[in-house]
Design a protein around this motif. Structure first.
Motif, PDB file in Angstrom:
ATOM      1  N   SER A 162      49.122  15.880 -51.247  1.00 34.42           N
ATOM      2  CA  SER A 162      50.437  15.887 -51.878  1.00 34.42           C
ATOM      3  C   SER A 162      51.464  16.618 -51.027  1.00 34.42           C
ATOM      4  CB  SER A 162      50.343  16.538 -53.263  1.00 34.42           C
ATOM      5  OG  SER A 162      49.872  17.869 -53.150  1.00 34.42           O
ATOM      6  N   ALA A 163      51.005  17.506 -50.147  1.00 39.11           N
ATOM      7  CA  ALA A 163      51.911  18.250 -49.271  1.00 39.11           C
ATOM      8  C   ALA A 163      51.318  18.295 -47.866  1.00 39.11           C
ATOM      9  CB  ALA A 163      52.128  19.660 -49.810  1.00 39.11           C
ATOM     10  N   PRO A 164      51.265  17.157 -47.177  1.00 39.46           N
ATOM     11  CA  PRO A 164      50.612  17.112 -45.873  1.00 39.46           C
ATOM     12  C   PRO A 164      51.431  17.774 -44.774  1.00 39.46           C
ATOM     13  CG  PRO A 164      51.629  15.013 -46.334  1.00 39.46           C
ATOM     14  CD  PRO A 164      51.775  15.845 -47.579  1.00 39.46           C
ATOM     15  N   ARG A 165      50.749  18.108 -43.702  1.00 38.57           N
ATOM     16  CA  ARG A 165      51.395  18.559 -42.468  1.00 38.57           C
ATOM     17  C   ARG A 165      51.536  17.335 -41.585  1.00 38.57           C
ATOM     18  NH1 ARG A 165      46.656  22.632 -41.446  1.00 38.57           N
ATOM     19  NH2 ARG A 165      45.684  20.751 -42.300  1.00 38.57           N
ATOM     20  N   ILE A 166      52.767  17.039 -41.178  1.00 35.86           N
ATOM     21  CA  ILE A 166      53.050  15.783 -40.491  1.00 35.86           C
ATOM     22  C   ILE A 166      53.686  16.051 -39.134  1.00 35.86           C
ATOM     23  CG2 ILE A 166      54.348  13.611 -40.582  1.00 35.86           C
ATOM     24  CD1 ILE A 166      54.197  13.788 -43.637  1.00 35.86           C
ATOM     25  N   ALA A 167      53.144  15.425 -38.094  1.00 35.66           N
ATOM     26  CA  ALA A 167      53.744  15.438 -36.762  1.00 35.66           C
ATOM     27  C   ALA A 167      54.553  14.167 -36.592  1.00 35.66           C
ATOM     28  CB  ALA A 167      52.658  15.525 -35.694  1.00 35.66           C
ATOM     29  N   ILE A 168      55.823  14.305 -36.236  1.00 34.74           N
ATOM     30  CA  ILE A 168      56.680  13.144 -35.991  1.00 34.74           C
ATOM     31  C   ILE A 168      57.018  13.095 -34.507  1.00 34.74           C
ATOM     32  CG2 ILE A 168      58.880  12.026 -36.495  1.00 34.74           C
ATOM     33  CD1 ILE A 168      58.843  13.246 -39.239  1.00 34.74           C
ATOM     34  N   ALA A 169      56.690  11.981 -33.868  1.00 28.43           N
ATOM     35  CA  ALA A 169      56.978  11.791 -32.443  1.00 28.43           C
ATOM     36  C   ALA A 169      58.262  10.990 -32.308  1.00 28.43           C
ATOM     37  CB  ALA A 169      55.821  11.069 -31.768  1.00 28.43           C
TER      38      ALA A 169
ATOM     39  N   GLY B 237      58.159  17.809 -50.085  1.00 29.23           N
ATOM     40  CA  GLY B 237      57.101  18.808 -50.053  1.00 29.23           C
ATOM     41  C   GLY B 237      56.237  18.841 -48.821  1.00 29.23           C
ATOM     42  N   ALA B 238      56.435  17.932 -47.877  1.00 28.88           N
ATOM     43  CA  ALA B 238      55.634  17.937 -46.657  1.00 28.88           C
ATOM     44  C   ALA B 238      56.144  18.997 -45.683  1.00 28.88           C
ATOM     45  CB  ALA B 238      55.671  16.560 -46.001  1.00 28.88           C
ATOM     46  N   THR B 239      55.268  19.417 -44.787  1.00 29.74           N
ATOM     47  CA  THR B 239      55.631  20.317 -43.693  1.00 29.74           C
ATOM     48  C   THR B 239      55.679  19.490 -42.416  1.00 29.74           C
ATOM     49  OG1 THR B 239      54.567  22.202 -44.769  1.00 29.74           O
ATOM     50  CG2 THR B 239      54.981  22.374 -42.407  1.00 29.74           C
TER      51      THR B 239
ATOM     52  N   LEU C   8      63.445  24.967 -43.961  1.00 33.84           N
ATOM     53  CA  LEU C   8      62.329  25.881 -43.681  1.00 33.84           C
ATOM     54  C   LEU C   8      61.019  25.150 -43.416  1.00 33.84           C
ATOM     55  CD1 LEU C   8      63.058  28.678 -46.326  1.00 33.84           C
ATOM     56  CD2 LEU C   8      63.639  28.641 -43.887  1.00 33.84           C
ATOM     57  N   ALA C   9      60.908  23.901 -43.873  1.00 34.53           N
ATOM     58  CA  ALA C   9      59.652  23.173 -43.700  1.00 34.53           C
ATOM     59  C   ALA C   9      59.675  22.250 -42.486  1.00 34.53           C
ATOM     60  CB  ALA C   9      59.335  22.367 -44.958  1.00 34.53           C
ATOM     61  N   ILE C  10      60.740  22.324 -41.675  1.00 29.64           N
ATOM     62  CA  ILE C  10      60.849  21.459 -40.489  1.00 29.64           C
ATOM     63  C   ILE C  10      60.978  22.307 -39.240  1.00 29.64           C
ATOM     64  CG2 ILE C  10      62.195  19.663 -39.330  1.00 29.64           C
ATOM     65  CD1 ILE C  10      63.172  18.730 -42.059  1.00 29.64           C
ATOM     66  N   THR C  11      60.147  22.010 -38.251  1.00 29.93           N
ATOM     67  CA  THR C  11      60.202  22.672 -36.951  1.00 29.93           C
ATOM     68  C   THR C  11      60.464  21.630 -35.882  1.00 29.93           C
ATOM     69  OG1 THR C  11      58.606  24.348 -37.666  1.00 29.93           O
ATOM     70  CG2 THR C  11      58.943  24.094 -35.293  1.00 29.93           C
ATOM     71  N   LEU C  12      61.404  21.893 -34.996  1.00 28.49           N
ATOM     72  CA  LEU C  12      61.685  20.997 -33.878  1.00 28.49           C
ATOM     73  C   LEU C  12      61.094  21.569 -32.602  1.00 28.49           C
ATOM     74  CD1 LEU C  12      64.244  20.573 -35.977  1.00 28.49           C
ATOM     75  CD2 LEU C  12      65.086  19.179 -34.085  1.00 28.49           C
TER      76      LEU C  12
ATOM     77  N   ASP D  29      47.507  18.330 -33.150  1.00 23.38           N
ATOM     78  CA  ASP D  29      47.120  19.714 -33.442  1.00 23.38           C
ATOM     79  C   ASP D  29      47.701  20.233 -34.751  1.00 23.38           C
ATOM     80  OD1 ASP D  29      45.909  19.552 -31.008  1.00 23.38           O
ATOM     81  OD2 ASP D  29      47.374  20.792 -29.944  1.00 23.38           O
ATOM     82  N   GLY D  30      46.822  20.580 -35.692  1.00 17.93           N
ATOM     83  CA  GLY D  30      47.255  21.229 -36.922  1.00 17.93           C
ATOM     84  C   GLY D  30      47.958  20.347 -37.916  1.00 17.93           C
ATOM     85  N   HIS D  31      47.905  19.044 -37.734  1.00 20.38           N
ATOM     86  CA  HIS D  31      48.606  18.124 -38.628  1.00 20.38           C
ATOM     87  C   HIS D  31      47.627  17.160 -39.296  1.00 20.38           C
ATOM     88  CE1 HIS D  31      51.740  19.426 -35.745  1.00 20.38           C
ATOM     89  NE2 HIS D  31      52.506  19.428 -36.822  1.00 20.38           N
ATOM     90  N   ASP D  32      47.990  16.735 -40.491  1.00 24.50           N
ATOM     91  CA  ASP D  32      47.165  15.788 -41.229  1.00 24.50           C
ATOM     92  C   ASP D  32      47.532  14.342 -40.924  1.00 24.50           C
ATOM     93  OD1 ASP D  32      45.889  17.873 -42.954  1.00 24.50           O
ATOM     94  OD2 ASP D  32      47.971  18.146 -43.595  1.00 24.50           O
ATOM     95  N   LEU D  33      48.820  14.100 -40.668  1.00 28.61           N
ATOM     96  CA  LEU D  33      49.324  12.754 -40.456  1.00 28.61           C
ATOM     97  C   LEU D  33      50.264  12.728 -39.257  1.00 28.61           C
ATOM     98  CD1 LEU D  33      50.250  11.855 -44.160  1.00 28.61           C
ATOM     99  CD2 LEU D  33      48.204  11.100 -42.918  1.00 28.61           C
TER     100      LEU D  33
END
Length: 386
Positions: free
Chosen positions: A10-17, A34-36, A181-185, A202-206
């Motif tokens: 419900s609150a995954p850690r997501i890497a966006i390329a 709710g995602a990070t 706060l939940a977004i890092t560039l 690394d460290g991401h679910d999706l």
């Protein structure tokens, strides 16, 4: 870490390329739900195709009668155009910055028989859908936009088609992502690794790929070597490049004040400037604007609005559109259960931004795709494969 076959977090850690307008808008929508998010891009965020565009929001002109396009593209474009007023209002309210959204109408004009036939096709499609579209003779068109040439063959008033200041939109999205706060560039390529047949970051679910025409060029570390992401989903290899050159001129009182379309030419008023574009150059990915091409664009625009013949050029630039064989984006889960893609928007990246963020957020957070979203899955049959 190894991802589950079908993540249901419900609150995954997501890497966006990719941090263009699609990556930024998807990041913000996912974070709001709710995602990070970690956004990865070694280039300046938002300064690719998103920055080079003219901000066209033109479902009718781009998709109602364009040959070779995905049969559902017009539906997708219309739905996203309907989302734009609320999307723009929220961007302005949250960022405190205007984004220059103008809902239309715009004018599509014909200077030759082929373009006139294209306008006929647009009008026919609009009529079948019960959508507004008025055929105008030259005098009626010039009453709306006096700068138009009296030699034109006719025009359409397109209520569905408007524009936005794409650079203002990108700037607002970037500001909101930087604040969230939940977004890092991260100014680096996405850290993609393979573990057997599984793709990890690394460290991401999706993983979400939004790198436009460079999506297929992303690299994965496998056994200490860098290999193409295409090996994990071959659809990424179907995203082609379409270079384009554009210019802006100092807008005088006798220059167009209305958004105009005329075949491949568009003219968009933007404050004290008029943006004019664009060339269409398949395969082009690099290079500065060419003086002859820019002069040709201005000459073509002057056939539509003669007062532009002696316009003062204020800026020239080029960009690269990412396109697929059916000129529609890939949206949704790839053959890798933990990897999604939103790329290949061709000339409609700005227009399709709100619907893309909605579709991707729905799917990445566990919702089954609806019929419209399913039509743009990366696994769909493409014209060359049919």
């Amino acid at each position: 870490m190894t991802c589950a076959a079908r993540p249901t977090l419900s609150a995954p850690r997501i890497a966006i390329a990719g941090a263009g307008i699609i990556g930024l808008s998807c990041a913000l929508e996912l974070a709001r739900r709710g995602a990070t998010i970690t956004l990865y891009d070694p280039n300046t965020p938002g300064r690719g195709a998103s920055w080079a565009a003219a901000g066209m929001i033109a479902p009718a002109f781009e998709a109602a009668s364009e040959p070779g396009v995905h049969p559902k593209l017009f539906d997708l474009c219309l739905e996203s155009a309907r989302l734009w007023p609320g999307f723009a209002a929220r961007l302005e309210a949250d960022s405190g910055k205007p984004v220059g959204y103008a809902p239309g109408p715009s004018l599509a004009v014909a200077a030759d028989p082929a373009t006139a036939r294209h306008l006929d096709g647009i009008l026919e499609t609009l009529a079948k859908r019960g959508l507004p579209g008025d055929r105008l003779d030259v005098d009626a068109a010039r009453a709306i936009e006096p700068s138009l040439s009296p030699d034109l063959l006719g025009a359409l008033r397109l209520e569905t088609d408007g524009h936005v200041n794409n650079r203002a939109v990108v700037s607002a999205l970037l500001l909101l992502c930087e604040r969230h706060l939940a977004i890092t560039l991260e100014p680096t390529p996405a850290p993609l690794h393979s573990h057997g047949s599984t793709l990890d970051s690394d460290g991401h679910d999706l993983i979400l790929v939004t790198a436009g025409w460079q999506s297929g060029a992303l690299k994965v570390t496998e056994h200490g070597q860098q290999v193409s992401l295409v090996n994990w989903d071959t659809s990424l290899d179907d995203i082609d490049t379409y270079g384009g050159q554009m210019l802006s001129v100092e807008r005088r009182a006798d220059h167009p004040a209305t958004t105009l379309r005329a075949g491949p030419i568009y003219m968009v008023p933007r404050g004290n400037e008029l943006v004019i574009g664009a060339t269409m150059e398949p395969g082009r990915t690099t290079g500065m604007p060419n003086t002859d091409d820019i002069a040709g664009l201005l000459s073509d625009a002057a056939q539509i609005a003669p007062s532009l013949a002696d316009a003062r050029i204020t800026s020239t630039w080029s960009g690269v559109r990412p396109g697929t064989p059916d000129f529609a984006p890939f949206l949704g889960r790839t053959r890798q259960p933990n990897m999604f893609v939103a790329a290949g928007h061709y000339r409609n990246g700005i227009l399709l931004t709100p619907i893309t963020a909605q579709i991707i957020a729905d799917q990445m957070l566990g919702a089954a795709p609806g019929d419209l979203a399913s039509a743009f899955a990366p696994s769909r049959a493409l014209p060359a494969q049919a």
